[in-house]
Scaffold this motif. Structure first.
Motif, PDB file in Angstrom:
ATOM      1  N   MET A  23     -94.057 -37.163  38.721  1.00 15.58           N
ATOM      2  CA  MET A  23     -92.944 -36.897  39.640  1.00 15.58           C
ATOM      3  C   MET A  23     -92.139 -35.692  39.168  1.00 15.58           C
ATOM      4  O   MET A  23     -91.724 -34.848  39.970  1.00 15.58           O
ATOM      5  CB  MET A  23     -92.033 -38.124  39.771  1.00 15.58           C
ATOM      6  CG  MET A  23     -92.677 -39.277  40.514  1.00 15.58           C
ATOM      7  SD  MET A  23     -93.253 -38.831  42.169  1.00 15.58           S
ATOM      8  CE  MET A  23     -91.743 -38.372  42.942  1.00 15.58           C
ATOM      9  N   GLY A  24     -91.920 -35.610  37.861  1.00 19.46           N
ATOM     10  CA  GLY A  24     -91.192 -34.466  37.316  1.00 19.46           C
ATOM     11  C   GLY A  24     -91.915 -33.163  37.565  1.00 19.46           C
ATOM     12  O   GLY A  24     -91.298 -32.145  37.911  1.00 19.46           O
ATOM     13  N   GLN A  25     -93.232 -33.172  37.399  1.00 17.34           N
ATOM     14  CA  GLN A  25     -94.015 -31.972  37.661  1.00 17.34           C
ATOM     15  C   GLN A  25     -93.939 -31.566  39.132  1.00 17.34           C
ATOM     16  O   GLN A  25     -93.846 -30.384  39.453  1.00 17.34           O
ATOM     17  CB  GLN A  25     -95.478 -32.201  37.258  1.00 17.34           C
ATOM     18  CG  GLN A  25     -95.686 -32.284  35.761  1.00 17.34           C
ATOM     19  CD  GLN A  25     -97.120 -32.653  35.395  1.00 17.34           C
ATOM     20  OE1 GLN A  25     -97.975 -32.786  36.258  1.00 17.34           O
ATOM     21  NE2 GLN A  25     -97.372 -32.817  34.104  1.00 17.34           N
ATOM     22  N   GLU A  26     -93.968 -32.547  40.015  1.00 18.91           N
ATOM     23  CA  GLU A  26     -93.879 -32.258  41.455  1.00 18.91           C
ATOM     24  C   GLU A  26     -92.515 -31.673  41.813  1.00 18.91           C
ATOM     25  O   GLU A  26     -92.400 -30.713  42.582  1.00 18.91           O
ATOM     26  CB  GLU A  26     -94.155 -33.522  42.271  1.00 18.91           C
ATOM     27  CG  GLU A  26     -94.078 -33.330  43.765  1.00 18.91           C
ATOM     28  CD  GLU A  26     -95.114 -32.376  44.329  1.00 18.91           C
ATOM     29  OE1 GLU A  26     -94.899 -31.881  45.456  1.00 18.91           O
ATOM     30  OE2 GLU A  26     -96.132 -32.109  43.666  1.00 18.91           O
ATOM     31  N   VAL A  27     -91.459 -32.232  41.244  1.00 17.57           N
ATOM     32  CA  VAL A  27     -90.112 -31.714  41.495  1.00 17.57           C
ATOM     33  C   VAL A  27     -90.014 -30.276  40.976  1.00 17.57           C
ATOM     34  O   VAL A  27     -89.485 -29.392  41.668  1.00 17.57           O
ATOM     35  CB  VAL A  27     -89.046 -32.624  40.844  1.00 17.57           C
ATOM     36  CG1 VAL A  27     -87.687 -31.956  40.843  1.00 17.57           C
ATOM     37  CG2 VAL A  27     -88.982 -33.958  41.560  1.00 17.57           C
ATOM     38  N   ASP A  28     -90.525 -30.027  39.777  1.00 19.95           N
ATOM     39  CA  ASP A  28     -90.502 -28.674  39.216  1.00 19.95           C
ATOM     40  C   ASP A  28     -91.255 -27.691  40.107  1.00 19.95           C
ATOM     41  O   ASP A  28     -90.815 -26.566  40.330  1.00 19.95           O
ATOM     42  CB  ASP A  28     -91.113 -28.662  37.815  1.00 19.95           C
ATOM     43  CG  ASP A  28     -90.232 -29.358  36.775  1.00 19.95           C
ATOM     44  OD1 ASP A  28     -89.037 -29.582  37.070  1.00 19.95           O
ATOM     45  OD2 ASP A  28     -90.755 -29.677  35.693  1.00 19.95           O
ATOM     46  N   ARG A  29     -92.405 -28.097  40.618  1.00 22.99           N
ATOM     47  CA  ARG A  29     -93.196 -27.234  41.483  1.00 22.99           C
ATOM     48  C   ARG A  29     -92.419 -26.877  42.748  1.00 22.99           C
ATOM     49  O   ARG A  29     -92.378 -25.723  43.170  1.00 22.99           O
ATOM     50  CB  ARG A  29     -94.518 -27.921  41.855  1.00 22.99           C
ATOM     51  CG  ARG A  29     -95.457 -27.026  42.667  1.00 22.99           C
ATOM     52  CD  ARG A  29     -96.676 -27.793  43.180  1.00 22.99           C
ATOM     53  NE  ARG A  29     -96.327 -28.840  44.128  1.00 22.99           N
ATOM     54  CZ  ARG A  29     -95.998 -28.626  45.411  1.00 22.99           C
ATOM     55  NH1 ARG A  29     -95.943 -27.408  45.888  1.00 22.99           N
ATOM     56  NH2 ARG A  29     -95.704 -29.639  46.219  1.00 22.99           N
ATOM     57  N   ARG A  30     -91.767 -27.872  43.333  1.00 20.36           N
ATOM     58  CA  ARG A  30     -91.005 -27.615  44.564  1.00 20.36           C
ATOM     59  C   ARG A  30     -89.806 -26.704  44.313  1.00 20.36           C
ATOM     60  O   ARG A  30     -89.490 -25.833  45.128  1.00 20.36           O
ATOM     61  CB  ARG A  30     -90.543 -28.932  45.181  1.00 20.36           C
ATOM     62  CG  ARG A  30     -91.686 -29.728  45.780  1.00 20.36           C
ATOM     63  CD  ARG A  30     -91.211 -30.999  46.404  1.00 20.36           C
ATOM     64  NE  ARG A  30     -92.331 -31.790  46.906  1.00 20.36           N
ATOM     65  CZ  ARG A  30     -92.189 -32.865  47.635  1.00 20.36           C
ATOM     66  NH1 ARG A  30     -90.981 -33.307  47.958  1.00 20.36           N
ATOM     67  NH2 ARG A  30     -93.250 -33.528  48.057  1.00 20.36           N
ATOM     68  N   VAL A  31     -89.135 -26.915  43.196  1.00 19.30           N
ATOM     69  CA  VAL A  31     -87.998 -26.066  42.858  1.00 19.30           C
ATOM     70  C   VAL A  31     -88.471 -24.628  42.643  1.00 19.30           C
ATOM     71  O   VAL A  31     -87.841 -23.674  43.115  1.00 19.30           O
ATOM     72  CB  VAL A  31     -87.263 -26.602  41.605  1.00 19.30           C
ATOM     73  CG1 VAL A  31     -86.274 -25.590  41.067  1.00 19.30           C
ATOM     74  CG2 VAL A  31     -86.564 -27.910  41.932  1.00 19.30           C
ATOM     75  N   ASP A  32     -89.584 -24.458  41.927  1.00 15.78           N
ATOM     76  CA  ASP A  32     -90.128 -23.123  41.705  1.00 15.78           C
ATOM     77  C   ASP A  32     -90.477 -22.436  43.022  1.00 15.78           C
ATOM     78  O   ASP A  32     -90.247 -21.233  43.184  1.00 15.78           O
ATOM     79  CB  ASP A  32     -91.369 -23.184  40.799  1.00 15.78           C
ATOM     80  CG  ASP A  32     -91.022 -23.551  39.364  1.00 15.78           C
ATOM     81  OD1 ASP A  32     -89.835 -23.438  38.988  1.00 15.78           O
ATOM     82  OD2 ASP A  32     -91.945 -23.955  38.624  1.00 15.78           O
ATOM     83  N   GLU A  33     -91.032 -23.186  43.967  1.00 15.32           N
ATOM     84  CA  GLU A  33     -91.351 -22.616  45.278  1.00 15.32           C
ATOM     85  C   GLU A  33     -90.100 -22.138  45.992  1.00 15.32           C
ATOM     86  O   GLU A  33     -90.071 -21.046  46.565  1.00 15.32           O
ATOM     87  CB  GLU A  33     -92.060 -23.652  46.157  1.00 15.32           C
ATOM     88  CG  GLU A  33     -93.514 -23.864  45.844  1.00 15.32           C
ATOM     89  CD  GLU A  33     -94.143 -24.928  46.738  1.00 15.32           C
ATOM     90  OE1 GLU A  33     -93.465 -25.437  47.661  1.00 15.32           O
ATOM     91  OE2 GLU A  33     -95.321 -25.247  46.513  1.00 15.32           O
ATOM     92  N   ARG A  34     -89.066 -22.944  45.955  1.00 10.19           N
ATOM     93  CA  ARG A  34     -87.819 -22.561  46.635  1.00 10.19           C
ATOM     94  C   ARG A  34     -87.178 -21.345  45.994  1.00 10.19           C
ATOM     95  O   ARG A  34     -86.648 -20.468  46.679  1.00 10.19           O
ATOM     96  CB  ARG A  34     -86.849 -23.734  46.654  1.00 10.19           C
ATOM     97  CG  ARG A  34     -87.294 -24.805  47.614  1.00 10.19           C
ATOM     98  CD  ARG A  34     -86.274 -25.887  47.750  1.00 10.19           C
ATOM     99  NE  ARG A  34     -86.780 -26.915  48.657  1.00 10.19           N
ATOM    100  CZ  ARG A  34     -86.324 -28.134  48.712  1.00 10.19           C
ATOM    101  NH1 ARG A  34     -85.338 -28.496  47.918  1.00 10.19           N
ATOM    102  NH2 ARG A  34     -86.823 -28.999  49.557  1.00 10.19           N
ATOM    103  N   ILE A  35     -87.209 -21.300  44.676  1.00 10.20           N
ATOM    104  CA  ILE A  35     -86.640 -20.140  43.976  1.00 10.20           C
ATOM    105  C   ILE A  35     -87.426 -18.884  44.329  1.00 10.20           C
ATOM    106  O   ILE A  35     -86.852 -17.823  44.572  1.00 10.20           O
ATOM    107  CB  ILE A  35     -86.624 -20.380  42.459  1.00 10.20           C
ATOM    108  CG1 ILE A  35     -85.571 -21.443  42.115  1.00 10.20           C
ATOM    109  CG2 ILE A  35     -86.337 -19.093  41.702  1.00 10.20           C
ATOM    110  CD1 ILE A  35     -85.588 -21.885  40.681  1.00 10.20           C
ATOM    111  N   ALA A  36     -88.736 -18.999  44.370  1.00  4.37           N
ATOM    112  CA  ALA A  36     -89.579 -17.845  44.702  1.00  4.37           C
ATOM    113  C   ALA A  36     -89.314 -17.361  46.125  1.00  4.37           C
ATOM    114  O   ALA A  36     -89.363 -16.158  46.397  1.00  4.37           O
ATOM    115  CB  ALA A  36     -91.051 -18.205  44.534  1.00  4.37           C
TER     116      ALA A  36
END
Length: 102
Positions: A23-36
């Motif tokens: 779950m933490g990895q998924e949250v990190d991935r989504r945050v990275d997408e939004r930042i990008a």
């Protein structure tokens, strides 16, 4: 849940830890997408703001120079207004540049 049932209570901590890690990895991935997605927009805004600051500085120096020339040409009694004019221009530029986010 089925893995927890299949493995039993002995592995409950490991199953929960694995789930939380995923779950933490998924949250990190989504945050990275939004930042990008937002990074190019923020960079464009910063370029516009920098251009506005430069334009304000150029206009301020130009107006201050014109005011100085006019006050000097009008006579010595008008030269007393130079300090407030230049201080006003400095304050305006300082306030506008103070909102910088970097």
């Amino acid at each position: 849940m089925s893995a927890r049932r299949d493995l039993g209570p002995d592995f409950e901590d490991a199953v929960v830890e694995s789930f939380l890690d995923k779950m933490g990895q998924e949250v990190d991935r989504r945050v990275d997408e939004r930042i990008a997605q937002r990074a190019p927009k923020a960079a464009a805004r910063d370029r516009v703001a920098d251009g506005q600051r430069l334009a304000l500085a150029i206009v301020s120096v130009s107006l201050g120079t014109i005011a100085t020339i006019l006050f000097v040409l009008l006579g010595e009694d008008k030269a007393q207004y130079l300090i407030p004019v230049w201080m006003g221009l400095i304050i305006i530029n300082a306030i506008f540049s103070g909102g910088r986010r970097h």
